[in-house]
Design an enzyme around this catalytic site. Structure first.
Site, PDB file in Angstrom:
ATOM      1  N   GLU A  33       0.851  -1.112  -0.153  1.00 56.41           N
ATOM      2  CA  GLU A  33       0.043  -0.077   0.028  1.00 56.41           C
ATOM      3  C   GLU A  33       0.786   1.179   0.087  1.00 56.41           C
ATOM      4  O   GLU A  33       1.762   1.444   0.853  1.00 56.41           O
ATOM      5  CB  GLU A  33      -0.975   0.000   1.067  1.00 56.41           C
ATOM      6  CG  GLU A  33      -1.728  -1.162   1.258  1.00 56.41           C
ATOM      7  CD  GLU A  33      -2.524  -1.021   2.538  1.00 56.41           C
ATOM      8  OE1 GLU A  33      -3.397  -0.250   2.722  1.00 56.41           O
ATOM      9  OE2 GLU A  33      -2.168  -1.979   3.448  1.00 56.41           O
ATOM     10  N   ARG A  68       5.406 -13.274   9.039  1.00 59.47           N
ATOM     11  CA  ARG A  68       6.016 -12.145   8.685  1.00 59.47           C
ATOM     12  C   ARG A  68       7.200 -12.052   9.721  1.00 59.47           C
ATOM     13  O   ARG A  68       7.592 -12.816  10.567  1.00 59.47           O
ATOM     14  CB  ARG A  68       5.188 -11.001   9.269  1.00 59.47           C
ATOM     15  CG  ARG A  68       4.989 -10.782  10.545  1.00 59.47           C
ATOM     16  CD  ARG A  68       3.652  -9.846  11.026  1.00 59.47           C
ATOM     17  NE  ARG A  68       3.604  -8.606   9.951  1.00 59.47           N
ATOM     18  CZ  ARG A  68       2.671  -7.681  10.016  1.00 59.47           C
ATOM     19  NH1 ARG A  68       1.442  -7.925  10.723  1.00 59.47           N
ATOM     20  NH2 ARG A  68       2.816  -6.723   9.091  1.00 59.47           N
ATOM     21  N   LYS A 117       3.493   0.249  10.775  1.00 59.34           N
ATOM     22  CA  LYS A 117       3.252   1.592   9.897  1.00 59.34           C
ATOM     23  C   LYS A 117       2.762   2.365  10.757  1.00 59.34           C
ATOM     24  O   LYS A 117       3.096   3.587  10.627  1.00 59.34           O
ATOM     25  CB  LYS A 117       2.650   1.295   8.578  1.00 59.34           C
ATOM     26  CG  LYS A 117       3.235   0.778   7.435  1.00 59.34           C
ATOM     27  CD  LYS A 117       2.741   0.726   6.133  1.00 59.34           C
ATOM     28  CE  LYS A 117       3.398   0.420   4.990  1.00 59.34           C
ATOM     29  NZ  LYS A 117       2.457   0.423   3.539  1.00 59.34           N
TER      30      LYS A 117
END
Length: 633
Positions: free
Chosen positions: A68, A326, A336
């Site tokens: 994104e 992850r 983020k």
């Protein structure tokens, strides 16, 4: 010290020794295997290999990396980049770079540009020939009831990343197709009501009051949503699946929401925007992706990914989603949201501050892309979440820099030495190796004179036991030069040493009569006559604890010593020729780089020095010397 305390210290240093041994073993394995063409082995690659062997999806391998554009990429994204591009590289496939830009309120072209730069930096010289892009301005072409947008290579003129926003027309048509099939409906419940009515695991959801609207009414309302006739949050398009499903993501999930906001790509053309779960799988399909590799939190979304694709009667082979754990890293945060807070509250200078775990930050800090890739390869791909020691990443950085970096002399906290048995104006040139790991790097000439600078820490007036550097009446060898003896200590009014008056054994230089004389300590130096003055920035971890995510307010454990600015440092003249971004080893001190970033974090206000270096990494793992939970210093 109590017995319990002694046992604690013993355990800590035992752990440190084991950890160092582990790092060294991994690094040696990496070095031995660096030229081996064999691919890595993990459960994702086993799935891909099985699909290729069985001829599924025509035996093709086409992956994608779809960030994104609402922030900068970080070290966690590096794992995904290396996995997706690595698989494309190993199986002769392609990896598309796609911007998942379906949220117009949080995304912009500045982040798009930074993502492209970060990805190209990480894959340069390794997998750039596998990078899939699209022709600039291209959108999916309709082929009957199908939509497709092929990838082109980096060398094609006029290319750009893929954008999910390029698919808005196609996605709208596919949403209409779901409505016509009775698989989607327009819902008037508020977002809060939808959330509440979805239920919870073990408790069935409550059907929408609008679930049984006719196809005609749903088509009309959806067209009006597209035309912008309803306010934000007043209506959504939802899939009609199963409100009693044990997977809450299948309880009539929202596919489209109304949002009166301008988009960085499409402007004000759209007033409805697809949700990620709707756009994700269909974007994969449109691009011809074969293997959609996601992090583990998307595992519960996979049934919805499959449901959307399977209920649209799409003619080409469908992509397959698979999930992996992850990357979590000690001494940092990678959310983020938290990284954005660090930027917005000015705890750091920006996304590319060299203390940040962003790829831009690591690049500005001097981390080689090859070291980041080697780290990602060695940590592997797992099905279960785990946390990796920051020291392992730093070890791969050291390994790479040790092979590549030139050696130079620099004195960060200078103390003057005067060699009283040399005449005023004495000057000579000595030979010094550029890189002992690389014979082809050759040697350089370094100036030597009567007055020198040494590190203040290399002298002790009242030294502790086993102190093998300079002390009153003691001897030490100057690297690549002479053995010297401290004869006198000159102090200032406060009693602090400001100058050491020493004598040099003039026969102890290489080739001299006493050149083989054994002296326990060797220190570095810089000739005072030609030293460059510079500013050096010492970087440490941003946090004082290994797990800042576990603290209620992670900003409460920010490290006040994450940046230490040293002025008046003395450098060997050849360091002026080192270009920004090129690593160099300051002998005995660590690996340093001239920063490409020029912002607040470099000087914390005030005038910026003409010559600036920042520390990439120490020569050894500084945190290995600390008690658990302590900050490095």
């Amino acid at each position: 010290m109590s017995r319990a305390a002694r046992l604690g210290v013993f355990r800590h240093f035992s752990i440190v020794r084991v950890r160092r041994t582990f790092y060294i073993a991994l690094a040696r394995a990496a070095r031995l295997m660096s030229d081996a063409p064999l691919p890595s082995h993990d459960f994702i690659r086993e799935i891909v290999a099985a699909d290729v062997a069985a001829g599924r999806r025509d035996g093709r391998v086409h992956t994608r990396f779809p960030p994104e554009p609402n922030g900068r990429l970080h070290i966690g994204h590096a794992k995904s980049i290396c996995l997706n591009f690595g698989i494309a590289r190993e199986f002769g496939g392609t990896c598309n770079l796609r911007m998942d830009d379906t949220n117009p309120t949080k995304e912009d072209m500045e982040h798009v540009d930074s993502i492209v730069e970060d990805v190209r930096w990480l894959i340069a010289g390794w997998a750039e020939d596998r990078l899939g892009l699209k022709l600039k301005g291209a959108s999916p072409r309709a082929e009957g009831a199908d939509f497709h947008l092929p990838a082109v290579g980096l060398r094609t003129l006029g290319v750009e990343p893929f954008f999910a926003s390029d698919y808005f027309d196609a996605l709208y048509e596919l949403a209409v197709r779901l409505i016509r099939k009775g698989k989607a409906y327009v819902c008037d419940h508020t977002p809060e009501e939808v959330d509440r009515m979805r239920g919870a695991p073990g408790r069935a959801g409550e059907p929408s009051a609008h679930r049984d609207r006719s196809v005609a009414e749903n088509l009309d309302l959806f067209a009006q949503m597209k035309a912008g006739r309803f306010p934000d949050g007043s209506r959504t398009l939802r899939a009609k699946i199963d409100m009693a499903s044990p997977n809450v993501w299948l309880r009539d999930p929202v596919l489209y929401r109304i949002r009166h906001a301008n988009h960085h790509q499409t402007g004000d053309r759209w007033r409805i925007y697809p949700m990620y779960d709707f756009a994700h799988g269909l974007s994969d399909y449109i691009e011809g992706i074969t293997h959609s590799l996601c992090t583990l939190e998307f595992e519960v979304h996979r049934p919805l990914y499959d449901w959307i694709l399977e209920n649209l009667d799409l003619p080409r082979p469908l992509p397959r989603q698979r999930e992996f754990a992850r990357l979590n890293l000690t001494w940092t945060v990678m959310s983020k949201r938290k990284l954005l807070r660090l930027v917005e509250e000015k705890h750091v200078a920006g996304w590319d501050d060299p203390r940040m775990p962003t790829l831009a930050g690591l690049r500005n800090r001097g981390y080689p892309a090859a070291a980041v890739r080697a780290f990602c390869e060695r940590i592997g791909v797992a099905k279960r979440e785990n946390t990796i020691e920051l020291g392992l990443l730093e070890h791969f950085v050291r390994e790479e820099l040790n092979r590549a970096a030139l050696r130079r002399f620099a004195v960060l906290r200078p103390l003057k030495v005067v060699l009283v048995n040399l005449p005023e104006g004495h000057a000579e040139e000595l030979s010094a190796t550029n890189n002992p790991e690389d014979p082809s790097a050759g040697a350089r000439r370094v100036s030597f004179g009567r007055e020198l600078w040494i590190e203040r820490d290399d002298f002790a007036e009242n030294p502790p036991p086993k102190f093998f550097r300079l002390k009153p009446g003691g001897e030490v060898r100057l690297k690549n030069a002479y053995v010297i003896r401290c004869e006198e200590v000159v102090k200032d009014a406060r009693g602090n040493p400001v100058e050491l008056r020493c004598t040099a054994d003039l026969t102890s230089k290489t080739g001299g009569a006493t050149s083989n004389r054994k002296v326990k300590g060797t220190i570095h130096w810089v000739s005072a006559a030609c030293a460059l003055e510079a500013e050096v920035r010492l970087l440490e971890t941003l946090f004082t604890v290994p797990a800042p995510d576990a603290v209620e307010d992670f900003t409460s454990v920010l490290n006040p010593r994450s940046l230490e600015v040293l002025s008046g440092c003395k450098l060997e003249p050849l360091l002026a020729e080192i270009a920004p971004g090129v690593p160099v080893q300051f002998e005995r001190l660590g690996y340093f780089v001239r920063p490409q970033l020029q912002g607040k974090a470099e000087g914390e206000g005030g005038a910026r020095a003409e010559l600036v270096f920042l520390r990439t990494v120490t020569l050894k793992d500084a945190r290995a010397k600390l008690a658990p939970g302590g900050a490095s210093g």
